[in-house]
Design an enzyme around this catalytic site. Structure first.
Site, PDB file in Angstrom:
ATOM      1  N   GLN A 167      -9.037  15.609   1.770  1.00  0.00           N
ATOM      2  CA  GLN A 167      -7.626  15.203   1.812  1.00  0.00           C
ATOM      3  C   GLN A 167      -6.853  16.475   2.133  1.00  0.00           C
ATOM      4  OE1 GLN A 167      -5.629  12.562   1.938  1.00  0.00           O
ATOM      5  NE2 GLN A 167      -3.925  14.014   2.012  1.00  0.00           N
ATOM      6  N   GLN A 169      -3.700  16.888   3.779  1.00  0.00           N
ATOM      7  CA  GLN A 169      -2.240  16.938   3.690  1.00  0.00           C
ATOM      8  C   GLN A 169      -1.794  17.203   2.255  1.00  0.00           C
ATOM      9  OE1 GLN A 169      -0.099  13.328   4.705  1.00  0.00           O
ATOM     10  NE2 GLN A 169       1.698  14.430   5.354  1.00  0.00           N
ATOM     11  N   GLY A 298      -3.259   5.517   1.253  1.00  0.00           N
ATOM     12  CA  GLY A 298      -3.879   5.741   2.546  1.00  0.00           C
ATOM     13  C   GLY A 298      -3.507   7.097   3.096  1.00  0.00           C
ATOM     14  N   MET A 299      -4.308   7.567   4.034  1.00  0.00           N
ATOM     15  CA  MET A 299      -4.022   8.828   4.714  1.00  0.00           C
ATOM     16  C   MET A 299      -4.326   8.633   6.189  1.00  0.00           C
ATOM     17  SD  MET A 299      -3.077  11.960   4.681  1.00  0.00           S
ATOM     18  CE  MET A 299      -2.951  12.807   6.250  1.00  0.00           C
ATOM     19  N   HIS A 324       1.241   0.832   7.706  1.00  0.00           N
ATOM     20  CA  HIS A 324       1.845   2.153   7.529  1.00  0.00           C
ATOM     21  C   HIS A 324       0.967   3.245   8.149  1.00  0.00           C
ATOM     22  CE1 HIS A 324       4.242   5.192   5.250  1.00  0.00           C
ATOM     23  NE2 HIS A 324       3.090   5.849   5.293  1.00  0.00           N
ATOM     24  N   GLU A 325      -0.292   3.257   7.777  1.00  0.00           N
ATOM     25  CA  GLU A 325      -1.169   4.328   8.297  1.00  0.00           C
ATOM     26  C   GLU A 325      -1.329   4.220   9.811  1.00  0.00           C
ATOM     27  OE1 GLU A 325      -1.274   6.524   6.238  1.00  0.00           O
ATOM     28  OE2 GLU A 325      -1.014   5.375   4.402  1.00  0.00           O
ATOM     29  N   HIS A 328       1.603   5.688  11.677  1.00  0.00           N
ATOM     30  CA  HIS A 328       1.566   7.147  11.780  1.00  0.00           C
ATOM     31  C   HIS A 328       0.895   7.619  13.085  1.00  0.00           C
ATOM     32  CE1 HIS A 328       3.266   8.899   8.201  1.00  0.00           C
ATOM     33  NE2 HIS A 328       2.494   8.228   7.363  1.00  0.00           N
ATOM     34  N   GLU A 347       7.429  10.356   7.565  1.00  0.00           N
ATOM     35  CA  GLU A 347       7.322   9.214   6.647  1.00  0.00           C
ATOM     36  C   GLU A 347       8.461   8.199   6.803  1.00  0.00           C
ATOM     37  OE1 GLU A 347       4.630   8.608   5.284  1.00  0.00           O
ATOM     38  OE2 GLU A 347       3.598  10.543   5.117  1.00  0.00           O
ATOM     39  N   TYR A 410      10.618   8.978   2.394  1.00  0.00           N
ATOM     40  CA  TYR A 410      10.073   7.691   2.827  1.00  0.00           C
ATOM     41  C   TYR A 410      11.178   6.652   2.973  1.00  0.00           C
ATOM     42  CZ  TYR A 410       5.194   8.996   1.793  1.00  0.00           C
ATOM     43  OH  TYR A 410       3.960   9.575   1.793  1.00  0.00           O
ATOM     44  N   ARG A 584      -5.980   6.585  -8.090  1.00  0.00           N
ATOM     45  CA  ARG A 584      -4.862   6.568  -7.140  1.00  0.00           C
ATOM     46  C   ARG A 584      -3.591   6.987  -7.874  1.00  0.00           C
ATOM     47  NH1 ARG A 584      -2.953   1.157  -3.899  1.00  0.00           N
ATOM     48  NH2 ARG A 584      -1.093   2.048  -2.912  1.00  0.00           N
TER      49      ARG A 584
HETATM   50  N1  BES Z   1       0.683  10.702   4.589  1.00  0.00           N
HETATM   51  C1  BES Z   1       0.678   9.891   3.418  1.00  0.00           C
HETATM   52  C2  BES Z   1      -0.335  10.309   2.411  1.00  0.00           C
HETATM   53  C3  BES Z   1       0.026  11.539   1.639  1.00  0.00           C
HETATM   54  C4  BES Z   1       0.955  11.436   0.648  1.00  0.00           C
HETATM   55  C5  BES Z   1      -0.609  12.732   1.832  1.00  0.00           C
HETATM   56  C6  BES Z   1       1.254  12.559  -0.088  1.00  0.00           C
HETATM   57  C7  BES Z   1      -0.285  13.861   1.128  1.00  0.00           C
HETATM   58  C8  BES Z   1       0.647  13.772   0.145  1.00  0.00           C
HETATM   59  C9  BES Z   1       0.398   8.447   3.758  1.00  0.00           C
HETATM   60  O1  BES Z   1       0.734   8.038   5.024  1.00  0.00           O
HETATM   61  C10 BES Z   1       1.215   7.628   2.826  1.00  0.00           C
HETATM   62  O2  BES Z   1       2.405   7.683   2.920  1.00  0.00           O
HETATM   63  N2  BES Z   1       0.568   6.888   1.934  1.00  0.00           N
HETATM   64  C11 BES Z   1       1.216   6.055   0.960  1.00  0.00           C
HETATM   65  C12 BES Z   1       1.233   4.644   1.398  1.00  0.00           C
HETATM   66  C13 BES Z   1       2.495   4.166   1.987  1.00  0.00           C
HETATM   67  C14 BES Z   1       2.420   2.675   2.263  1.00  0.00           C
HETATM   68  C15 BES Z   1       3.752   4.547   1.311  1.00  0.00           C
HETATM   69  C16 BES Z   1       0.381   6.096  -0.292  1.00  0.00           C
HETATM   70  O3  BES Z   1      -0.706   6.657  -0.278  1.00  0.00           O
HETATM   71  O4  BES Z   1       0.839   5.555  -1.294  1.00  0.00           O
HETATM   72 ZN    ZN Z   2       2.851   7.864   5.323  1.00  0.00          ZN
END
Ligand code: BES
Ligand code: ZN
Length: 638
Positions: A167, A169, A298-299, A324-325, A328, A347, A410, A584
């Protein structure tokens, strides 16, 4: 600007490669110099002087030792030809050797040095870059506690085989590859990965296998330039099922069938994305289902999004996360925030785009419900966050970029784009967005670049619809602007009325029209019960709807929060199992925090955490420890 003192003790120590044929160059003449973090305050890389253009990874995956071990070769792009050093970001890496490759292919040892550790930023690796050199090789190994990797033993997975995933990011790629770890730099890469023969290797790249390779050796290639936070790898007992000509799903045996059914709509989603904002430019789009310890929903790793198995509800009800993913692939992966202060560019656009995909698939009613959930959550965050955190663009220069990931970039980002849609009309906005993704494809940009572009292509093109001051209020002023448009959901208004009459004793639970409810109505119903429940009401609801044993994680999560609030025994029992199984963060962190807030729950929560933590990702450990008020071992640079 922060300064990180990097002391060079007299003339540098010298690392010689075996094949060295020339005396290494001293790193600097002066006994002391300073590596400053640059435009991106979360990276030591001096990328405006010299940047990575391509990297070649050659790694061995040692599941028993929990290490990646091997080397990486960089091809560099020198922006200032006389510049004499290359600074890479590292954190907890064991650097074994550094050599440079001359244009004729021969190797030469050079001086290098690791700077002092600076908390979450890690250590700069400073390498002498002789004139004319454009390739550098670093031999290294990651450490078992690398923050950007999770290593699971066979006892911790459903297949009984070990599993490892990355992971990266926001700034954890540096814990498994030394690199310029800033989203401002993009590079292509190739990789050769050797793993145990009974496991499969996948990467966010081209070359993912359809079946296990008996040699254990896998080769990958990423022809499109990506920022470091999108570097991704996973190794485990993986299976593949195709969901269309350019899409498919990877998962452990236990999950693969359920996953393939749940995500059957994947190919159609890609088509919808293309219909909205132009061609999908990455070739394939696959999903990788990880073990439940995956710290996020998700990532968006390129070509291969990583997903929590908790969204597999059996009825496709949590697919917004896949939308969402996938989104991106345009907002984020194609046009990337140049630093984490600009995260909303990734985001905010993505939440908007996700809503458009959901609307195309399931209609406006679903879009409105999701928007309202998002608005209510945002309103709560905005009310409680520090004032400086209530705006889209935030100064994170002295902070861990992990803190950038809150609802504001977001949801406020999304309502900003919703507002643009309302003011300029959907047609004009879509045309603008298509051009935006085209014009900045494979570039990393900051908020101000977006702002200038929007002024030219939207605000000046369609005058009198919105003002630049209004846009600046969205970007730079704390709080939601008073002209923001609150979404309306008729479906939720009905839910509100029903909830109120049940709570007032005017209606029986049995008369609630729950068979017509989607998970969204359920969420809204449960959120509205906050502060209104008693153990007796919990029991009545549970008897009627069996919420303690619900298979939908979003419903379970809200139910567990209500269970903590009312100390409802069956819910508390489920909570224990939930915390032991699911890592999670979106769920574990608030659940631990809620327990820590009670007089009866904190010690109990700490005891569960102690049992659960060996199965948690480092990020989940860090967040849980903060939520429980336990000390955290990650210390910032200041
Ligand atoms: N890029 C993010 C994942 C992320 C979040 C990486 C924080 C590093 C730090 C991913 O696209 C994301 O936003 N995931 C969300 C889901 C979304 C539907 C809001 C998640 O994992 O909850
Ligand atoms: Zn995201």
């Amino acid at each position: 600007m922060m300064h990180f003192k990097f002391l060079w003790a007299g003339l540098c120590t010298v690392a010689l490669a075996a094949c060295q044929s020339e005396a290494p160059t001293p790193l600097v003449a002066s006994p002391e110099f300073v590596i400053e973090v640059g435009k991106d305050p979360h990276s030591f890389a001096e990328y405006e002087k010299v940047s990575i253009e391509h990297l070649s990874l050659d790694l061995n995956v040692n599941m028993a030792a929990q290490r990646l071990d091997g080397h990486v070769v960089y091809r560099l792009n020198r922006h200032e030809p006389g510049w004499q050093r290359l600074v890479l970001d590292t954190r907890d890496l064991e650097i074994k050797d550094v050599t440079v490759i001359r244009p004729d292919g021969s190797y030469m040892g050079v001086s290098w040095r690791l700077g002092e550790p600076q908390g979450h930023l890690g250590q700069p690796l400073v390498i002498v870059l002789p004139a004319g050199i454009e390739q550098v090789r670093v031999d290294y190994a990651s450490k078992p506690d690398a923050f950007g990797l999770q290593w699971l033993s066979g006892e911790q997975t459903s297949s009984g085989k070990p599993f490892m995933f990355s992971q990266s990011q926001p700034h954890y790629a540096r814990t498994w590859v030394p690199l310029q770890d800033t989203p401002a730099v993009r590079y292509t890469f190739d990789a050769t990965i050797q793993a145990p023969q009974d496991l499969m290797v996948v990467m966010g790249a081209d070359g993912n296998p359809e079946a296990i390779n008996q040699t254990g050796q896998y080769a990958f290639n990423m022809p499109q330039p990506i920022p470091s936070y999108l570097m991704a790898i996973a190794v485990g007992e993986l299976n593949f099922v195709s969901t269309g000509p350019r899409s498919g799903v990877y998962a452990e045996s236990d999950w693969i069938e359920r996953a393939a059914n749940e995500f059957a709509v994947l190919e159609e989603m890609i088509d919808i994305g293309e219909g909205l904002y132009g061609p999908y430019r990455w070739g394939r789009y696959d999903l990788l289902v990880l073990p439940p310890s995956f710290p996020f929903g998700g990532m968006e790793n390129p070509r291969l999004s990583f997903l929590t198995p908790t969204i597999i509800a059996g009825d496709g009800s949590l697919l917004a996360l896949v939308a969402h993913e996938l989104a991106h692939s345009w907002s984020g992966n194609l046009v990337t925030n140049a630093a984490w202060r600009d995260l909303w560019l990734n985001e905010g656009f993505t939440v908007y785009f996700e809503a458009r995909i959901m609307e195309a698939l399931y209609g406006k009613k679903v879009r409105d419900m999701l928007a309202k959930l998002s608005w209510d959550g945002l309103a709560e965050t905005v009310a409680s966050a520090d004032v400086a955190d209530r705006q889209l663009v935030r100064d994170l220069s002295t902070r861990d970029p992990e803190e950038a990931f809150m609802r504001v970039p977001y949801d406020m980002g999304r309502f900003f784009i919703d507002w643009l849609e309302a003011r300029f009309g959907r047609e004009a906005l879509d045309e603008f967005l298509r051009a935006y993704f085209d014009d900045f494809a494979f570039e990393s940009i900051d908020t101000e670049t977006f702002r200038e572009y929007a002024i030219e292509h939207l605000f000046e093109r369609y005058p009198d619809r919105a003002t630049i001051d209004e846009m600046d209020a969205w970007l730079y002023v704390p709080g939601l602007p008073e002209f923001a448009i609150e979404p309306q959901s008729d479906a939720f208004e009905q839910v509100d009325a029903l909830r109120a009459s049940w709570l007032a004793g005017q209606m029986d639970l049995a008369d609630l029209p729950v068979t017509e409810w989607s998970v969204h109505e359920w969420r809204h119903f449960l959120i509205g019960l906050n502060g209104q429940m008693s153990p007796a009401l919990m029991e009545a609801m549970d008897q009627q709807f069996e919420l303690t044993t619900s298979q939908n994680v979003e419903i379970v999560f809200l139910w567990l929060q209500l269970s903590i609030e009312t100390q409802y025994p069956p819910g508390i029992e489920r909570l224990e199992n939930f915390l032991l199984e699911v890592g999670r963060n979106k769920f574990t962190q608030p659940l631990y925090a809620a327990l820590a807030d009670t007089d009866w729950g904190r010690e109990w929560a700490i005891e569960i955490y102690e049992r659960a933590k060996s199965g948690y990702h480092p990020l989940t450990r860090q967040a849980s420890e903060r939520a429980l008020g336990l000390s955290s071992d990650i210390i910032g640079p200041n």
